[in-house]
Write a protein that holds these residues in place. Structure first.
Motif, PDB file in Angstrom:
ATOM      1  N   SER A  90     -13.429 -17.019  -4.752  1.00 41.44           N
ATOM      2  CA  SER A  90     -14.054 -16.022  -4.341  1.00 41.44           C
ATOM      3  C   SER A  90     -14.947 -16.607  -3.064  1.00 41.44           C
ATOM      4  N   SER A  91     -15.069 -17.821  -3.068  1.00 44.41           N
ATOM      5  CA  SER A  91     -16.198 -18.445  -1.996  1.00 44.41           C
ATOM      6  C   SER A  91     -15.533 -19.819  -1.663  1.00 44.41           C
ATOM      7  N   GLN A  92     -15.995 -20.288  -0.608  1.00 46.38           N
ATOM      8  CA  GLN A  92     -15.722 -21.577   0.281  1.00 46.38           C
ATOM      9  C   GLN A  92     -16.712 -22.509   0.107  1.00 46.38           C
ATOM     10  N   VAL A  93     -16.557 -23.710  -0.068  1.00 48.60           N
ATOM     11  CA  VAL A  93     -17.352 -24.786  -0.089  1.00 48.60           C
ATOM     12  C   VAL A  93     -16.796 -25.863   1.030  1.00 48.60           C
ATOM     13  N   LYS A  94     -17.303 -26.086   2.311  1.00 46.51           N
ATOM     14  CA  LYS A  94     -17.069 -27.052   3.088  1.00 46.51           C
ATOM     15  C   LYS A  94     -18.020 -28.197   3.331  1.00 46.51           C
ATOM     16  N   VAL A  95     -17.445 -29.310   2.975  1.00 46.91           N
ATOM     17  CA  VAL A  95     -18.444 -30.694   3.258  1.00 46.91           C
ATOM     18  C   VAL A  95     -17.729 -31.226   4.386  1.00 46.91           C
ATOM     19  N   ASP A  96     -18.840 -31.589   5.316  1.00 43.81           N
ATOM     20  CA  ASP A  96     -18.479 -32.249   6.665  1.00 43.81           C
ATOM     21  C   ASP A  96     -19.389 -33.749   6.545  1.00 43.81           C
ATOM     22  N   LEU A  97     -18.530 -34.775   6.818  1.00 43.80           N
ATOM     23  CA  LEU A  97     -19.491 -36.195   6.871  1.00 43.80           C
ATOM     24  C   LEU A  97     -19.101 -36.674   7.980  1.00 43.80           C
ATOM     25  N   ALA A  98     -20.217 -37.145   8.761  1.00 47.44           N
ATOM     26  CA  ALA A  98     -20.322 -37.829  10.041  1.00 47.44           C
ATOM     27  C   ALA A  98     -21.195 -39.107   9.891  1.00 47.44           C
ATOM     28  N   PRO A  99     -20.531 -40.156  10.642  1.00 56.34           N
ATOM     29  CA  PRO A  99     -21.266 -41.457  10.389  1.00 56.34           C
ATOM     30  C   PRO A  99     -22.693 -41.260  11.382  1.00 56.34           C
ATOM     31  N   ASP A 100     -23.586 -42.102  10.978  1.00 59.13           N
ATOM     32  CA  ASP A 100     -24.680 -41.898  11.947  1.00 59.13           C
ATOM     33  C   ASP A 100     -25.377 -43.404  11.633  1.00 59.13           C
ATOM     34  N   ALA A 101     -26.581 -43.479  12.344  1.00 67.18           N
ATOM     35  CA  ALA A 101     -27.316 -44.850  12.265  1.00 67.18           C
ATOM     36  C   ALA A 101     -27.755 -45.071  10.786  1.00 67.18           C
ATOM     37  N   GLU A 102     -28.080 -44.146   9.849  1.00 67.84           N
ATOM     38  CA  GLU A 102     -28.412 -44.482   8.570  1.00 67.84           C
ATOM     39  C   GLU A 102     -27.402 -44.303   7.674  1.00 67.84           C
ATOM     40  N   GLY A 103     -26.067 -43.894   7.764  1.00 66.48           N
ATOM     41  CA  GLY A 103     -25.173 -43.940   6.823  1.00 66.48           C
ATOM     42  C   GLY A 103     -24.440 -42.781   7.230  1.00 66.48           C
ATOM     43  N   THR A 104     -24.609 -41.610   6.697  1.00 66.17           N
ATOM     44  CA  THR A 104     -23.849 -40.382   6.729  1.00 66.17           C
ATOM     45  C   THR A 104     -24.569 -39.289   6.705  1.00 66.17           C
ATOM     46  N   ALA A 105     -24.429 -38.282   7.603  1.00 66.97           N
ATOM     47  CA  ALA A 105     -25.089 -37.040   7.716  1.00 66.97           C
ATOM     48  C   ALA A 105     -23.977 -36.132   7.388  1.00 66.97           C
ATOM     49  N   LEU A 106     -24.409 -35.444   6.023  1.00 65.31           N
ATOM     50  CA  LEU A 106     -23.582 -34.583   5.344  1.00 65.31           C
ATOM     51  C   LEU A 106     -24.078 -33.344   5.512  1.00 65.31           C
ATOM     52  N   THR A 107     -23.356 -32.118   5.866  1.00 65.99           N
ATOM     53  CA  THR A 107     -23.441 -30.676   5.954  1.00 65.99           C
ATOM     54  C   THR A 107     -22.683 -30.145   4.950  1.00 65.99           C
ATOM     55  N   LEU A 108     -23.087 -29.233   4.145  1.00 64.90           N
ATOM     56  CA  LEU A 108     -22.616 -28.514   2.999  1.00 64.90           C
ATOM     57  C   LEU A 108     -22.664 -27.127   3.485  1.00 64.90           C
TER      58      LEU A 108
END
Length: 157
Positions: A90-108
């Motif tokens: 009934s719901s959706q989870v989207k996890v985006d991972l982007a490399p950045d200077a410190e490692g990973t920028a995660l957006t859930l």
């Protein structure tokens, strides 16, 4: 962390580890269970299913819809527990991972949640993403205190 006008829960976190490591924390069985859940199975491929006992007797289940290594994971989400207002799919989870200077920028982004379920899911994802960050950064998140509390409450009943 925010709740969008459409009602999606959005959590952003910087993790001092490369996207490959963070991705593995979502898709590899033992890594996943070290930060979220105590038992479960995962088929991290489009159409693959997962089932995860998160805390107490609460079982989350769903289907992976998008699996782009090191970039994005999308899966349906819901609870198998009878009467739960967020049933599987009934719901959706989207996890985006982007490399950045410190490692990973995660957006859930967790969308399609009923209004009264948004804050509890936001709190849950904050809790579990903090544990994921410890693991991805080379630490041991240890036993989940939420699981321990649930087990103690069960014993006292």
């Amino acid at each position: 962390m925010t709740i969008t006008p459409e009602g999606a829960v959005v959590i952003k976190r910087r993790i001092k580890a490369p996207p490959e490591t963070v991705y593995a924390c979502f898709t590899e069985h033992d890594r996943r269970l070290s930060w979220q859940g105590v038992e479960g199975y995962f088929e991290p491929r489009p159409g693959g299913v997962y089932r995860l006992r998160v805390v107490g007797d609460a079982i989350a289940a769903g289907t992976f819809t998008t699996v782009e290594p090191y970039r994005r994971i999308v899966f349906s989400w819901g609870w198998e527990n009878e009467g739960d207002p967020v049933p599987p799919g009934s719901s959706q989870v989207k996890v985006d991972l982007a490399p950045d200077a410190e490692g990973t920028a995660l957006t859930l982004t967790h969308s399609s949640l009923p209004e009264h379920a948004r804050l509890p899911h936001q709190d849950g994802w904050e809790h579990y993403l903090a544990r994921l960050a410890v693991l991805a950064e080379g630490g041991d998140p240890g036993p989940d205190p939420w699981m321990q509390e649930a087990e103690e409450a069960e014993e006292s009943d």
